[in-house]
Design a protein around this motif. Structure first.
Motif, PDB file in Angstrom:
ATOM      1  N   TYR A  59       1.876  29.433 -79.648  1.00  0.00           N
ATOM      2  CA  TYR A  59       2.022  28.032 -80.056  1.00  0.00           C
ATOM      3  C   TYR A  59       1.530  27.079 -78.978  1.00  0.00           C
ATOM      4  O   TYR A  59       1.536  27.411 -77.801  1.00  0.00           O
ATOM      5  CB  TYR A  59       3.477  27.715 -80.424  1.00  0.00           C
ATOM      6  CG  TYR A  59       4.499  28.032 -79.358  1.00  0.00           C
ATOM      7  CD1 TYR A  59       5.090  29.287 -79.297  1.00  0.00           C
ATOM      8  CD2 TYR A  59       4.894  27.078 -78.429  1.00  0.00           C
ATOM      9  CE1 TYR A  59       6.034  29.593 -78.321  1.00  0.00           C
ATOM     10  CE2 TYR A  59       5.845  27.371 -77.457  1.00  0.00           C
ATOM     11  CZ  TYR A  59       6.409  28.637 -77.414  1.00  0.00           C
ATOM     12  OH  TYR A  59       7.340  28.928 -76.458  1.00  0.00           O
ATOM     13  N   SER A  60       1.082  25.914 -79.424  1.00  0.00           N
ATOM     14  CA  SER A  60       0.609  24.919 -78.459  1.00  0.00           C
ATOM     15  C   SER A  60       1.822  24.254 -77.823  1.00  0.00           C
ATOM     16  O   SER A  60       2.851  24.073 -78.465  1.00  0.00           O
ATOM     17  CB  SER A  60      -0.270  23.889 -79.146  1.00  0.00           C
ATOM     18  OG  SER A  60       0.400  23.353 -80.259  1.00  0.00           O
ATOM     19  N   ASP A  61       1.673  23.907 -76.557  1.00  0.00           N
ATOM     20  CA  ASP A  61       2.828  23.423 -75.799  1.00  0.00           C
ATOM     21  C   ASP A  61       2.337  22.417 -74.759  1.00  0.00           C
ATOM     22  O   ASP A  61       2.401  22.658 -73.568  1.00  0.00           O
ATOM     23  CB  ASP A  61       3.485  24.642 -75.122  1.00  0.00           C
ATOM     24  CG  ASP A  61       4.847  24.305 -74.544  1.00  0.00           C
ATOM     25  OD1 ASP A  61       5.396  23.249 -74.885  1.00  0.00           O
ATOM     26  OD2 ASP A  61       5.375  25.116 -73.750  1.00  0.00           O
ATOM     27  N   TYR A  62       1.802  21.291 -75.269  1.00  0.00           N
ATOM     28  CA  TYR A  62       1.168  20.329 -74.370  1.00  0.00           C
ATOM     29  C   TYR A  62       2.148  19.790 -73.337  1.00  0.00           C
ATOM     30  O   TYR A  62       3.304  19.548 -73.639  1.00  0.00           O
ATOM     31  CB  TYR A  62       0.582  19.159 -75.174  1.00  0.00           C
ATOM     32  CG  TYR A  62      -0.378  19.629 -76.228  1.00  0.00           C
ATOM     33  CD1 TYR A  62      -1.528  20.318 -75.879  1.00  0.00           C
ATOM     34  CD2 TYR A  62      -0.109  19.421 -77.564  1.00  0.00           C
ATOM     35  CE1 TYR A  62      -2.400  20.778 -76.845  1.00  0.00           C
ATOM     36  CE2 TYR A  62      -0.988  19.870 -78.541  1.00  0.00           C
ATOM     37  CZ  TYR A  62      -2.125  20.553 -78.179  1.00  0.00           C
ATOM     38  OH  TYR A  62      -2.976  21.006 -79.127  1.00  0.00           O
ATOM     39  N   GLY A  63       1.636  19.615 -72.135  1.00  0.00           N
ATOM     40  CA  GLY A  63       2.430  18.939 -71.115  1.00  0.00           C
ATOM     41  C   GLY A  63       3.373  19.839 -70.357  1.00  0.00           C
ATOM     42  O   GLY A  63       4.070  19.401 -69.465  1.00  0.00           O
ATOM     43  N   ASN A  64       3.405  21.106 -70.706  1.00  0.00           N
ATOM     44  CA  ASN A  64       4.306  22.014 -70.005  1.00  0.00           C
ATOM     45  C   ASN A  64       3.504  22.802 -68.970  1.00  0.00           C
ATOM     46  O   ASN A  64       2.595  23.536 -69.335  1.00  0.00           O
ATOM     47  CB  ASN A  64       4.939  22.967 -71.045  1.00  0.00           C
ATOM     48  CG  ASN A  64       5.984  23.858 -70.432  1.00  0.00           C
ATOM     49  OD1 ASN A  64       6.209  23.817 -69.223  1.00  0.00           O
ATOM     50  ND2 ASN A  64       6.618  24.665 -71.253  1.00  0.00           N
ATOM     51  N   PRO A  65       3.817  22.637 -67.680  1.00  0.00           N
ATOM     52  CA  PRO A  65       3.038  23.385 -66.690  1.00  0.00           C
ATOM     53  C   PRO A  65       3.417  24.866 -66.663  1.00  0.00           C
ATOM     54  O   PRO A  65       2.708  25.681 -66.096  1.00  0.00           O
ATOM     55  CB  PRO A  65       3.413  22.718 -65.377  1.00  0.00           C
ATOM     56  CG  PRO A  65       4.756  22.129 -65.598  1.00  0.00           C
ATOM     57  CD  PRO A  65       4.842  21.785 -67.054  1.00  0.00           C
ATOM     58  N   LYS A  66       4.551  25.186 -67.278  1.00  0.00           N
ATOM     59  CA  LYS A  66       5.043  26.563 -67.191  1.00  0.00           C
ATOM     60  C   LYS A  66       4.733  27.378 -68.438  1.00  0.00           C
ATOM     61  O   LYS A  66       4.487  26.832 -69.499  1.00  0.00           O
ATOM     62  CB  LYS A  66       6.564  26.527 -67.031  1.00  0.00           C
ATOM     63  CG  LYS A  66       7.001  25.985 -65.737  1.00  0.00           C
ATOM     64  CD  LYS A  66       8.479  26.151 -65.655  1.00  0.00           C
ATOM     65  CE  LYS A  66       9.063  25.167 -64.693  1.00  0.00           C
ATOM     66  NZ  LYS A  66      10.467  24.992 -64.905  1.00  0.00           N
ATOM     67  N   GLY A  67       4.817  28.670 -68.254  1.00  0.00           N
ATOM     68  CA  GLY A  67       4.723  29.563 -69.389  1.00  0.00           C
ATOM     69  C   GLY A  67       6.028  29.513 -70.168  1.00  0.00           C
ATOM     70  O   GLY A  67       7.063  29.112 -69.634  1.00  0.00           O
ATOM     71  N   GLN A  68       5.973  29.898 -71.423  1.00  0.00           N
ATOM     72  CA  GLN A  68       7.188  29.871 -72.227  1.00  0.00           C
ATOM     73  C   GLN A  68       7.187  31.022 -73.226  1.00  0.00           C
ATOM     74  O   GLN A  68       6.157  31.368 -73.787  1.00  0.00           O
ATOM     75  CB  GLN A  68       7.251  28.539 -72.971  1.00  0.00           C
ATOM     76  CG  GLN A  68       8.650  28.132 -73.360  1.00  0.00           C
ATOM     77  CD  GLN A  68       8.655  26.780 -74.044  1.00  0.00           C
ATOM     78  OE1 GLN A  68       8.322  26.670 -75.212  1.00  0.00           O
ATOM     79  NE2 GLN A  68       9.023  25.738 -73.307  1.00  0.00           N
ATOM     80  N   ILE A  69       8.381  31.595 -73.405  1.00  0.00           N
ATOM     81  CA  ILE A  69       8.550  32.661 -74.389  1.00  0.00           C
ATOM     82  C   ILE A  69       9.669  32.229 -75.323  1.00  0.00           C
ATOM     83  O   ILE A  69      10.675  31.681 -74.880  1.00  0.00           O
ATOM     84  CB  ILE A  69       8.950  33.988 -73.690  1.00  0.00           C
ATOM     85  CG1 ILE A  69       7.780  34.547 -72.891  1.00  0.00           C
ATOM     86  CG2 ILE A  69       9.437  35.017 -74.707  1.00  0.00           C
ATOM     87  CD1 ILE A  69       8.085  35.833 -72.157  1.00  0.00           C
ATOM     88  N   MET A  70       9.490  32.467 -76.607  1.00  0.00           N
ATOM     89  CA  MET A  70      10.565  32.196 -77.559  1.00  0.00           C
ATOM     90  C   MET A  70      11.005  33.529 -78.156  1.00  0.00           C
ATOM     91  O   MET A  70      10.214  34.211 -78.803  1.00  0.00           O
ATOM     92  CB  MET A  70      10.074  31.291 -78.685  1.00  0.00           C
ATOM     93  CG  MET A  70       9.592  29.935 -78.222  1.00  0.00           C
ATOM     94  SD  MET A  70      10.806  28.632 -78.459  1.00  0.00           S
ATOM     95  CE  MET A  70      11.023  28.683 -80.214  1.00  0.00           C
ATOM     96  N   LEU A  71      12.264  33.835 -77.900  1.00  0.00           N
ATOM     97  CA  LEU A  71      12.809  35.111 -78.364  1.00  0.00           C
ATOM     98  C   LEU A  71      13.854  34.851 -79.435  1.00  0.00           C
ATOM     99  O   LEU A  71      14.718  33.992 -79.231  1.00  0.00           O
ATOM    100  CB  LEU A  71      13.548  35.777 -77.205  1.00  0.00           C
ATOM    101  CG  LEU A  71      12.864  36.802 -76.327  1.00  0.00           C
ATOM    102  CD1 LEU A  71      13.823  37.251 -75.248  1.00  0.00           C
ATOM    103  CD2 LEU A  71      12.454  37.998 -77.151  1.00  0.00           C
ATOM    104  N   PRO A  72      13.816  35.580 -80.552  1.00  0.00           N
ATOM    105  CA  PRO A  72      14.911  35.409 -81.504  1.00  0.00           C
ATOM    106  C   PRO A  72      16.231  35.799 -80.832  1.00  0.00           C
ATOM    107  O   PRO A  72      16.264  36.680 -79.971  1.00  0.00           O
ATOM    108  CB  PRO A  72      14.560  36.347 -82.651  1.00  0.00           C
ATOM    109  CG  PRO A  72      13.401  37.143 -82.206  1.00  0.00           C
ATOM    110  CD  PRO A  72      12.790  36.501 -81.012  1.00  0.00           C
TER     111      PRO A  72
END
Lengths: 814, 352
Positions: A604-617
Motif C-alpha cells: 500500500y502507498s504510505d506517503y510521508g512516512n520515512p519508515k517501513g510499515q507492516i500491517m498484520l492481522p
C-alpha cells in the motif's frame, strides 16, 4: 608617478559605472541575490546538520531497545530492581526538561539521568570521554555534565553547583546521575525508560504485569542519511538560483566590456599594458564581489530565517528531527559567503577578462558580425548537447541513487538550455521561409534571429527558471492531489482515540458497544527490519480496510487471504527498500527475537512516512507480539453522530484517560506538514524565476544601449520611433514566449525526474503525475509581464528618443 | 578484552575500597576525614543470628562468600564460587534510593581441570538491584542469589556467559565464629574484621557448561565478613585457604603478607562438635616455586606443628585467575601428605 598611472587607469576603467549606474546596480543585485540564495540554503542545511549531529550524540547514549510504560508516561523506579532480579538486563533512564525562565529567554534544557553502573560499556565509553573521573560522577558531588553555555545557565538555575563543562555534549542537554536528575526534574522515584543492554529473557510476564512494554529507540535512526535527500534537494535549488544569478553577472560584464572597448583601446594606445588593464578590471570585479558577498550574507540571514520555520516543521514532521529556530553565523560562514560571491563573479567575468587581456589596440573598431557569430556558437552547442544526450541516456538506463537523479536533472536542464538557441534559430528560420508582404516584418524576424546570441544567456536563465517552476509546480500539485485522495482513503475512520491504559480501552469498548458502526483497535511495535526502522501494526480485518486501504499492488484475493491470516501487507517504502514484492516472503523478529517469515499479500502507498510499515492481522500479531495493549482505537460512525460519540466518551472517561482526535484534524495536520515541505521548494523556484526575470531585464536594458545604431537606419527610411519601440517589445515577447513554449516540455521532463527518481530516492514512494495547464497559463502570463516590464524602460526611451540621437547613431554606423 | 579507561578507573576506585583491600587504604583513611567515621570492629563484638546474616551498613566493606568442592557425573573435581561484595563509597552512608552511596559487586565462577569460567556483576545500592535481607535470608545481585529460610538450608544460583548453576545447600554442622567470638584479627596492629563461616554444607544440584547440564554434589563453605578495613598500607594482600579434610574436619587458614616479609598468620580448626583458633606461631605456609604463571603460586606447603599437619596443596586448575576488574586468584585445590582432602585457595594483592 607610478602609482598615479594605476590610479588614473583604474579611474578611467570604473568611469563606465558612473555613466551606467543601472548596470552596476543590476550586477550587484544579481551577484548579491545569487550569493544570498546559495548561502541561505547552506545556512539551513548547516543548522540541520548540527541538530542531527547533536541528536546522534544524545541517541548514542541510548540502547536500541527499551522498556517504557504502556501509556508512555513515567513509571515507578522500583520496577528497575524487581526486573533486574527477574534477569532483565536493563539500565534505568530518567529524562525531562526544565525551562530557563530565570534568564527570561525560556530556553529548554533537557536533563538526562543515567546509572553508570548498569549502563552498557559502550555507553559509558561515550559518556566518559572527558577528563571527568566517573567516580566523581557517582560520589557525593554527583557531577552534572553540560555543554559550556548550558553549564552556565544550569549553574544559575539549579541549586546543584557541581556542574562540569563537557565539550562532548551538545548545548541544551545535560547528563547526570539518575539521582540528581530525579531531583532536578522533581520526579522522585520515577523513571522514563529502562534500556535493554543484553539478551532479554523469554518470559514477558514480568514486564506485562508491571504495565511495561518493549519499545524500539526511534532516536537511533540515522537522521543524517534519512534527510540527506531532502538537503540535497535544497542544495540543488540553491545552486540553481546561484547559477541563474551568475547569468546576470555574465551578461552585464560582457556588455560592459563591449561598451568599454573604446576606452580600453585608448588606454592600450597610451602604452598601458593589457596585463595592467586586466589586473585592474579583475580588482574591480573583486571589489564588487566583496560588496555583494557582504550584502549576500546579510540577505541570506533574513532569507534563511524566513525559510527555517518551514524546514523545521518539515524535518520534525517527516523525520522527527528537532531543529532550533535560530541561526548561527560564524567567521567561516562570512568568509565562505564572500568566497562564493568572488568565485562566481570571477567565473562569470572570465570571458570578458580574457578578451581584455588579448585586446588589440590597433584592431579596427568594427562591430561584431552577430549573425556569423551566432552560427558558430550554435555549432559548438550542438556538439555539447550531443555529449550530454549520451550522458542522459546512460543515466536513464543505469543511474541509481539520489546523486545520479540530480545529475540526470542537471544534464537535462543544461541540454535544454543549450538546445534553446538552436530551437529559437530553427523556429525563426522556419518563419522566415514564409514570404512576408511587409519588408518590415521580414526585417523583424531576421533581426530577432540575429539577436538570439546576445539574448541567449538571459533566455537560458529564463528557461531554467520556467522549467523548474513547471516541474516543481507540477510535482507539488500532483502530490497535493494524490495526498488528499490518499488521506481520504487512509483516514477513513471518523474518530481516532488513544487511551491511557487497557482499562480505559475496555470501558470505551463497553460504552460504545452498539453506538457505533465499528470499533477497530490498532496496536503497534517498532523494530529494525534489515537495518531499516519499521513499525509493525496489528489490525482487526474489517470491511473498512477492504473498501478503503490504498493497495497499489496485491494478490487477487489479498483481503480474503488476510482474513484467513495467511500473510500481511507492507507499505511501498518497505517494499522498495527491501526489494520485496507481492508473494515474496518478508522476515522479521517476534518480540523475543525469534524469526518470523510471512508472505506479502499486498503493498500500500504510505506517503510521508520515512519508515517501513507492516500491517498484520490481529491473530498473527498477537501470536508474535502477545499482550500488546490496545490503546489506539479507530471508530467508524456516521458523520452525523461524531459529535454525539465524542460527548459520550468525554462524559464516561476522564480527560487523562482518553485523547480523541477527529479525522478532520489529522487530515489538516498531515496536509500542513506537506504544505510546509513544498512551500520551501516552491519559494525557491519562485525566487529562481525572479532572478531569471532580473537577468532578462538586465540583458534587454543593457542591449538597448547598443540598439540605436541598428535601429537608426530604419528610422531614417521612415519607420516611426513608436513603431520601432513596439517592434522591440514584440521581439522580446516573441523570444520569451518561444522560450516558454520550449520550457513546458522540459518542465514536464523535470516533473518526471522528480517523481520517478528524486522523490523515490528521497522519500521512498512514487507519485502519479498529473498535468496542470492552468499553472502553465499563469506562468506564461508571468513571463509576458516580466518581459514587458524588462522591455518597457528601454522601449519608452526609444519611442521618445530625439532625432538627433538617432541621427548620431546613423553617422557612426559602419 | 581492552576495557575503556573510564570504566576501569571507576571500577578500580570502587574495588580499591572493596574487600581485596589495597596498600594505600590506610592512607585513604588518614587523608580523607570522611572515612574515619566508619566504626572499627570492637573487642566486645557480639555476633547474633539471624540478624548478623544481614547487611552491616555502618561498616564500609562486607561480603558473603560461598565456595563449593563438587564432583561431576564422571567423578571429576569441580569448584564453584559465588560472592557478593558490598562497599560504601562514603562514610555519610546515604541510603535514600538512587542517592544511596553503596556499591555491590557479584562474582561467580565454575572451575574444572580444563576450564575456568567466571562472571562479574556490579550494582548500586538503594534500588534493590542487589541487597541482603535476613528473614528469610536472601542475598542477591540481579538474578544471582543465595537464599533460604535460614543458614541451615540455602539455595545458590548464578550464571555467566557460558555457564549456570543451581545448588541446594544443607548445613551438617554449626556456624563457626573465627578469632575471638568472630573478631578476626588481620594484622599485628590489631586491625580486625567480623568473620564467621558455615563450612559444613552438603551441596547438591546442577551445573550447565556450554549448554550441557549435569548433576553435581559435594561440600560447600560459606563465609560472611565485614569490616571498615581489612589490611593496612604495610600489607600487600593475603593467601587464604579453606580446607576440607577427608575426616570431615575443616581448617580455615590465612596469611596476610606484610611488605617487610613479616607475615601475619591466623586459622581456625573446626569439626562438627566445636572449633578453636590456631596458635599463629605454629603455622607455616610456604609457596612452592615455580609460580603457575607470572603472578600466582598454585602449589603450597602447609605445616601446623602442634597438629602434626604437613600437607602439599595443588590447584585443580592453575589457571583460575579471576580476571575481574580487580584481578585475584580463586580456585579449587586438593591436598595430600599427613592429611588429604580438598578445598579452596584465594590469593590477592599480587602484581598483575
Amino acid at each position: 608617478m607610478f602609482h598615479n598611472t594605476y590610479v588614473l587607469t583604474f579611474l578611467a576603467v570604473i568611469k563606465h559605472w558612473q555613466i551606467k549606474p543601472l548596470q552596476l546596480f543590476l550586477m550587484l543585485l544579481g551577484l548579491t541575490t545569487a550569493t544570498a540564495l546559495w548561502n541561505s540554503v547552506h545556512l539551513i542545511n548547516g543548522e540541520a546538520k548540527k541538530a542531527y549531529a547533536d541528536a546522534k550524540i544524545i541517541s548514542s547514549f541510548s540502547e536500541n531497545k527499551m522498556l517504557i510504560s504502556k501509556n508512555e508516561k513515567d513509571f515507578d523506579d522500583k520496577f528497575f530492581g524487581e526486573l533486574r532480579k527477574n534477569g532483565w538486563p536493563i539500565t534505568p533512564r530518567i529524562e525531562g526538561e526544565i525551562k530557563d525562565n530565570k534568564n527570561g529567554v525560556g530556553d529548554i534544557i533537557r536533563i538526562i539521568g543515567i546509572d553508570p553502573l548498569s549502563a552498557s560499556n559502550e555507553t559509558i565509553t561515550k559518556i566518559f570521554q572527558t577528563d571527568l573521573s566517573s567516580d566523581n560522577f557517582l560520589r557525593g558531588y554527583r557531577v552534572i555534565l553540560a555543554g559550556p553555555e548550558t553549564a552556565k545557565k544550569l549553574s544559575k538555575l539549579t541549586k546543584f553547583k557541581s556542574v562540569q563543562v563537557s565539550n562532548n555534549l551538545p548545548e541544551g542537554y545535560d547528563l547526570t546521575d539518575i539521582s540528581v536528575a530525579q531531583n532536578i526534574l522533581k520526579k522522585r522515584k520515577k523513571l522514563s525508560s529502562l534500556h535493554i543492554v543484553g539478551q532479554m529473557p523469554e518470559n514477558l510476564n514480568a514486564i506485562n504485569s508491571r504495565g511495561l512494554k518493549i519499545h524500539l529507540n526511534e532516536n537511533n535512526i540515522d537522521l543524517d542519511s534519512l534527510t540527506k535527500s531532502f538537503h540535497l534537494n535544497l542544495t540543488a535549488f540553491g545552486f540553481l538560483s546561484y547559477l541563474v544569478g551568475l547569468f546576470i553577472v555574465y551578461s552585464t560584464i560582457s556588455l560592459a566590456f563591449e561598451q568599454r572597448k573604446a576606452i580600453l583601446r585608448a588606454l592600450r594606445s597610451l602604452g598601458i599594458s593589457s596585463t595592467t588593464i586586466t589586473g585592474l578590471m579583475l580588482f574591480e570585479i573583486l571589489v564588487i564581489s566583496f560588496v555583494s558577498g557582504v550584502l549576500g550574507v546579510i540577505l541570506s540571514y533574513f532569507l534563511a530565517s524566513a525559510l527555517l520555520p518551514d524546514v523545521a516543521i518539515t524535518l520534525n514532521g517527516l523525520f522527527g528531527a528537532k531543529l532550533k529556530n535560530s541561526l548561527s553565523m560564524n567567521i567561516m560562514f562570512w568568509s565562505s559567503s564572500i568566497g562564493i560571491s568572488t568565485i562566481g563573479a570571477v567565473c562569470a567575468s572570465a570571458p570578458a577578462l580574457w578578451k581584455t587581456s588579448s585586446l588589440n589596440p590597433i584592431e579596427s573598431a568594427r562591430k561584431i558580425a552577430w549573425y556569423e557569430k551566432t552560427k558558430t556558437n550554435l555549432k559548438y552547442q550542438i556538439v555539447i548537447v550531443l555529449v550530454l544526450l549520451g550522458l542522459i541516456i546512460y543515466l536513464f538506463k543505469f543511474g541509481t541513487g539520489i546523486f545520479n537523479a540530480f545529475l540526470l536533472l542537471g544534464a537535462i536542464l543544461i541540454s535544454a538550455t543549450l538546445i534553446l538557441p538552436i530551437f529559437l534559430w530553427f523556429t525563426l528560420s522556419l518563419i522566415l521561409k514564409y514570404k512576408f508582404k511587409s519588408p518590415l516584418m521580414r526585417w523583424f524576424f531576421s533581426d530577432s534571429k540575429q539577436q538570439i546570441n546576445s539574448l541567449s544567456v538571459s533566455l537560458m536563465a529564463l528557461l531554467i527558471a520556467l522549467a523548474i517552476n513547471v516541474g516543481v509546480g507540477g510535482m507539488v500539485e500532483s502530490f497535493r492531489k494524490t495526498f488528499n485522495g490518499w488521506l481520504d482513503q487512509r483516514l477513513v475512520s471518523e474518530l481516532y482515540i488513544r487511551t491511557s491504559d487497557i482499562n480505559a480501552s475496555q470501558t470505551l469498548k463497553t460504552v460504545l458497544d452498539g453506538e457505533v458502526d465499528a470499533i477497530l483497535p490498532i496496536v503497534r511495535v517498532s523494530q529494525n527490519i534489515s537495518g531499516l526502522p519499521a513499525n509493525i501494526y496489528g489490525f482487526e480485518p474489517h470491511q473498512t480496510y477492504e473498501d478503503h486501504w490504498p493497495l497499489i499492488k496485491k494478490r487477487v484475493n489479498a483481503w480474503k487471504e488476510i482474513n484467513q491470516n495467511s500473510g500481511l501487507i507492507i507499505n511501498e517504502q518497505l517494499s522498495r527498500r527491501l526489494k520485496l514484492g507481492v508473494s515474496d516472503i518478508i522476515e522479521f523478529e517476534s518480540r523475543i527475537g525469534k524469526s518470523i517469515r510471512l508472505e506479502i499479500l499486498g503493498i500500500y502507498s504510505d506517503y510521508g512516512n520515512p519508515k517501513g510499515q507492516i500491517m498484520l492481522p490481529f491473530e498473527l500479531f498477537n501470536k508474535h507480539f502477545p499482550d500488546e495493549p490496545q490503546l489506539r482505537i479507530a471508530i467508524r460512525v456516521s458523520k452525523n453522530s461524531v459529535v454525539r460519540i465524542e460527548n459520550i466518551l468525554n462524559k464516561k472517561l476522564a480527560p487523562d484517560k482518553i485523547e480523541i482526535t477527529n479525522q478532520v484534524d489529522i487530515k489538516n495536520l498531515s496536509t500542513k506538514i506537506f504544505e510546509k515541505t513544498f512551500e520551501i521548494t516552491t519559494t525557491l523556484s519562485i525566487l529562481t524565476l525572479g532572478i531569471a526575470g532580473m537577468a532578462l531585464f538586465t540583458s534587454i536594458t543593457t542591449l538597448g544601449e547598443n540598439r540605436n545604431s541598428q535601429l537608426a537606419p530604419l528610422w531614417s527610411i521612415g519607420t516611426e520611433r513608436k513603431t520601432l519601440a513596439l517592434f522591440e517589445i514584440l521581439r522580446s515577447l516573441s523570444l520569451s514566449t518561444l522560450t516558454f513554449i520550449f520550457a513546458v516540455p522540459v518542465g514536464l521532463l523535470v516533473v518526471f525526474i522528480l517523481t520517478n527518481y528524486v522523490n523515490l530516492e528521497a522519500f521512498g514512494w512514487k507519485l502519479p503525475i498529473f498535468y496542470f495547464p492552468m499553472q502553465w497559463i499563469t506562468l506564461c502570463v508571468v513571463t509576458i509581464f516580466v518581459t514587458l516590464f524588462s522591455t518597457c524602460l528601454y522601449s519608452i526611451k526609444l519611442a521618445t528618443a530625439s532625432p538627433a540621437e538617432l541621427l548620431k547613431a546613423c553617422q557612426y554606423d559602419t | 578484552m581492552i576495557r575503556n579507561l573510564a570504566t576501569f578507573i571507576f571500577y578500580a576506585i570502587t574495588c580499591l575500597i572493596l574487600i581485596i583491600g589495597s596498600a594505600n587504604s590506610q592512607n585513604v583513611i588518614k587523608k580523607n576525614k570522611e572515612l574515619v567515621i566508619f566504626p572499627i570492629i570492637e573487642q566486645n563484638l557480639l555476633i547474633k543470628f539471624p540478624k548478623d546474616h544481614g547487611s552491616h551498613d555502618q561498616y564500609r566493606v562486607e561480603w558473603w562468600y560461598l565456595t563449593a568442592n563438587l564432583k561431576d557425573q564422571n567423578g571429576e573435581p569441580l569448584g564453584l564460587q559465588w560472592t557478593l561484595f558490598r562497599a560504601d563509597l562514603e562514610a555519610e552512608n546515604r541510603k535514600n534510593g538512587w542517592n544511596n552511596s553503596q556499591i555491590w559487586m557479584g562474582h561467580a565462577a565454575l572451575t574444572n581441570r580444563d576450564s575456568h569460567m567466571f562472571h562479574e556483576k556490579i550494582a548500586r545500592g538503594g534500588v534493590f538491584q542487589a541487597n541482603v535481607t535476613t528473614e528469610p535470608f536472601e542475598a542477591w545481585i540481579d538474578d544471582w542469589y543465595l537464599k533460604g529460610i535460614d543458614w541451615k538450608n540455602l539455595t545458590v544460583s548464578a550464571s555467566g556467559k557460558n555457564f549456570k548453576y543451581v545448588l541446594k545447600l544443607e548445613a551438617k554442622g554449626p556456624l563457626v565464629k573465627h578469632g575471638d567470638e568472630g573478631r578476626s584479627i588481620k594484622s599485628s596492629l590489631g586491625l580486625a574484621s567480623a568473620y564467621y563461616s558455615q563450612p559444613f554444607f552438603h551441596a547438591q544440584g546442577w551445573i550447565e557448561q556450554d549448554g550441557k547440564r549435569q548433576l553435581v554434589s559435594g561440600s560447600a563453605w560459606a563465609d560472611h565478613e565485614w569490616s571498615n578495613q581489612f589490611i593496612t598500607d604495610t600489607q600487600d594482600g593475603w593467601d587464604w585457604f579453606s580446607l576440607n579434610f577427608d575426616s570431615g574436619e575443616k581448617l580455615m587458614l590465612f596469611q596476610v603478607r606484610e611488605k617487610d616479609q613479616n607475615y601475619y598468620y591466623a586459622g581456625t580448626w573446626m569439626n562438627a562438635s566445636g572449633s578453636y583458633p590456631l596458635d599463629p606461631s605454629q603455622i607455616l605456609i610456604q609457596p612452592i616455586e615455580p609460580k603457575s604463571d607470572a603472578h600466582y603460586y598454585t602449589n603450597w606447603t602447609i605445616k601446623i606443628k602442634n597438629l602434626n599437619l604437613d600437607i602439599d596443596i595443588e590447584a585443580i586448575n592453575p589457571s583460575s585467575k579471576m580476571n575481574t576488574i580487580y584481578p585475584y586468584w580463586e580456585g579449587p585445590i586438593s591436598f595430600n601428605g599427613s592429611h588429604s582432602g580438598n578445598g579452596y585457595l584465594e590469593m590477592t594483592g599480587y602484581i598483575n
